[in-house]
Design an enzyme around this catalytic site. Structure first.
Site, short mmCIF file in Angstrom:
data_model
loop_
_atom_site.label_atom_id
_atom_site.label_comp_id
_atom_site.label_asym_id
_atom_site.label_seq_id
_atom_site.Cartn_x
_atom_site.Cartn_y
_atom_site.Cartn_z
N GLN A 31 -16.46 -74.34 19.39
CA GLN A 31 -15.30 -75.20 19.23
C GLN A 31 -15.45 -76.49 20.02
O GLN A 31 -16.31 -76.61 20.89
CB GLN A 31 -14.04 -74.46 19.70
CG GLN A 31 -14.15 -73.90 21.12
CD GLN A 31 -13.34 -72.65 21.35
OE1 GLN A 31 -12.43 -72.34 20.59
NE2 GLN A 31 -13.65 -71.92 22.42
N ASP A 86 -9.58 -69.82 30.59
CA ASP A 86 -8.99 -70.76 31.55
C ASP A 86 -8.67 -70.08 32.87
O ASP A 86 -8.48 -70.75 33.89
CB ASP A 86 -7.72 -71.38 30.95
CG ASP A 86 -6.74 -70.31 30.52
OD1 ASP A 86 -5.94 -69.87 31.37
OD2 ASP A 86 -6.78 -69.86 29.36
N ASP A 137 -17.82 -61.81 22.04
CA ASP A 137 -16.70 -61.80 21.10
C ASP A 137 -15.87 -60.56 21.40
O ASP A 137 -16.38 -59.44 21.35
CB ASP A 137 -17.26 -61.76 19.67
CG ASP A 137 -16.16 -61.84 18.62
OD1 ASP A 137 -14.99 -61.53 18.94
OD2 ASP A 137 -16.48 -62.21 17.47
N GLY A 138 -14.60 -60.75 21.69
CA GLY A 138 -13.71 -59.64 22.03
C GLY A 138 -13.69 -58.56 20.96
O GLY A 138 -13.59 -57.37 21.26
N ASP A 155 -5.35 -62.67 25.22
CA ASP A 155 -4.96 -64.05 25.52
C ASP A 155 -5.85 -64.95 24.65
O ASP A 155 -6.76 -65.60 25.14
CB ASP A 155 -5.20 -64.29 27.01
CG ASP A 155 -4.80 -65.68 27.47
OD1 ASP A 155 -4.24 -66.44 26.66
OD2 ASP A 155 -5.06 -66.01 28.64
N THR A 157 -6.93 -67.52 21.17
CA THR A 157 -6.53 -68.67 20.36
C THR A 157 -5.82 -68.16 19.11
O THR A 157 -5.66 -66.96 18.91
CB THR A 157 -7.78 -69.49 19.97
OG1 THR A 157 -8.80 -68.59 19.54
CG2 THR A 157 -8.31 -70.29 21.13
N PRO A 162 -12.71 -69.00 16.04
CA PRO A 162 -13.25 -67.83 16.75
C PRO A 162 -12.21 -66.73 17.02
O PRO A 162 -12.56 -65.57 17.21
CB PRO A 162 -13.79 -68.42 18.07
CG PRO A 162 -13.19 -69.78 18.19
CD PRO A 162 -12.90 -70.25 16.80
N1 AAT Z 1 -4.40 -68.89 28.54
C1 AAT Z 1 -3.93 -69.71 27.49
C2 AAT Z 1 -5.05 -70.28 26.74
C3 AAT Z 1 -5.55 -69.72 25.61
S1 AAT Z 1 -7.18 -69.96 25.37
C4 AAT Z 1 -7.79 -68.65 24.44
C5 AAT Z 1 -9.28 -68.40 24.70
O1 AAT Z 1 -9.72 -67.41 23.77
C6 AAT Z 1 -10.22 -69.59 24.49
O2 AAT Z 1 -10.88 -69.88 25.70
C7 AAT Z 1 -11.21 -69.14 23.42
O3 AAT Z 1 -12.53 -69.59 23.62
C8 AAT Z 1 -11.10 -67.63 23.53
N2 AAT Z 1 -11.48 -66.89 22.32
C9 AAT Z 1 -11.25 -67.22 21.03
N3 AAT Z 1 -11.75 -66.29 20.20
C10 AAT Z 1 -12.30 -65.33 20.98
C11 AAT Z 1 -12.98 -64.10 20.70
N4 AAT Z 1 -13.17 -63.70 19.45
N5 AAT Z 1 -13.41 -63.36 21.74
C12 AAT Z 1 -13.21 -63.77 23.03
N6 AAT Z 1 -12.57 -64.92 23.34
C13 AAT Z 1 -12.13 -65.69 22.34
C14 AAT Z 1 -4.66 -69.09 24.59
C15 AAT Z 1 -3.92 -70.16 23.89
C16 AAT Z 1 -2.87 -69.68 22.94
C17 AAT Z 1 -2.54 -70.78 21.99
C18 AAT Z 1 -1.28 -70.54 21.30
N7 AAT Z 1 -1.03 -71.58 20.33
#
Ligand code: AAT
Length: 282
Positions: A31, A86, A137-138, A155, A157, A162
């Site tokens: 991303q 974060d 990847d979670g 927590d 996206t 992703p």
């Molecule tokens: N703490 C609030 C911020 C977030 S960020 C969410 C994180 O999830 C990002 O750093 C992203 O890289 C990670 N992420 C995305 N997909 C995966 C995955 N498949 N496995 C592991 N990590 C992942 C949350 C924001 C919420 C927004 C609401 N609009």
């Protein structure tokens, strides 16, 4: 010349923050990552142009995603955080001395690097000795886990790019399996307000209900997320988020919080009628 960050919340609505300066911009394998400084919201992080957090309002999201389950579950020792690179959720978790191990599974190492450098307010506790960071990847990480975690915090996206796999039936089923008999999963559950977001929220809710015996939704006001009205999911094997809420135990800890308190805990589970309808109509 004025610089503004603008996010499209729907085809017909935008949300803009006046930017002082851009602090960081990078393109990872997964991303685009940007950090900006602003007068109103302090520093903020966006991924692919979508707001992830701002220094001014992140306390609401991170307190609500951590303290709600921690005030319900009686003996949390091992926690899995999926996403959350974060570090905001980890920062709240390390305040609990009974937590012995925190596994943070973040897909994008570049998010963690950027936040460690530019967002110490959230990333400052990622070096706690109880925290292990897994760059994975979670969705894949939980597949091999069984009866291991007392609490899983999703927590993530939003359900595209992703983060898409973290809203699937397969993922929720694997989280169930990865939890101990008394465990619970909390997830960021999208917004009920704009139909584009509500559809994703309903879909996720249906899949969680199918995977867990106890499943409730709670809400908070997050100014920089679409519509400002945000939901969280509480899915559990044994403990009910309100009936088993240990208010006196929480208060006895004397933990200082900016948003969460015992009254908010109970009140957050009271949902507006239109949200209840959305959750029931699936
Ligand atoms: N703490 C609030 C911020 C977030 S960020 C969410 C994180 O999830 C990002 O750093 C992203 O890289 C990670 N992420 C995305 N997909 C995966 C995955 N498949 N496995 C592991 N990590 C992942 C949350 C924001 C919420 C927004 C609401 N609009």
């Amino acid at each position: 010349m004025e610089l503004w960050f603008t996010e499209k919340h729907t085809e017909n609505v935008t949300f803009s923050i006046k930017v002082d300066r851009q602090v960081y911009s990078g393109q990872s394998e997964f991303q685009r990552i940007d950090l900006f400084d602003s007068l109103e919201f302090g520093r903020f992080l966006t991924l692919d142009g979508y707001m992830m957090l701002t220094e001014k309002d992140e306390f609401i999201y991170h307190e609500m995603i951590v303290h709600v389950p921690m005030a319900v579950l009686p003996d949390v020792q091992k926690v899995l955080v999926i996403g959350g690179g974060d570090g905001g959720a980890v920062r709240e978790l390390v305040r609990y001395p009974e937590i012995k191990q925190i596994d943070l599974v973040e897909i994008d190492a570049q998010v963690i690097e950027a936040c460690k450098k530019y967002l110490p307010q959230t990333a400052g506790k990622l070096d706690d000795p109880r925290v292990t960071i897994h760059y994975a990847d979670g969705l894949k990480f939980v597949r091999s886990k069984q009866d291991e975690y007392d609490l899983i915090i999703v927590d993530s996206t939003d359900p595209f790019g992703p983060g898409e796999g973290l809203f699937t039936k397969e993922f929720y089923g694997n989280c169930y399996k990865a939890l101990t008999d008394t465990g619970a999963m909390v997830n960021q559950h999208e917004s009920p307000f704009y139909p584009v977001d509500a559809v994703a929220m309903q879909r996720a809710h249906k899949r969680i209900i199918d995977s867990f015996p106890i499943s409730r939704v709670y809400q908070a006001h997050i100014p920089t997320y679409p519509s400002g009205h945000w939901l969280f999911g509480f899915a559990s094997k044994k403990y009910h988020p309100v009936e088993d809420f240990n208010a006196s135990g929480w208060k006895a800890r004397g933990m200082k919080t900016k948003y969460y308190n015992d009254k908010i805990h109970v009140g957050a589970f009271a949902l507006p009628n239109y949200v209840k309808d959305l959750l029931e109509e699936m």
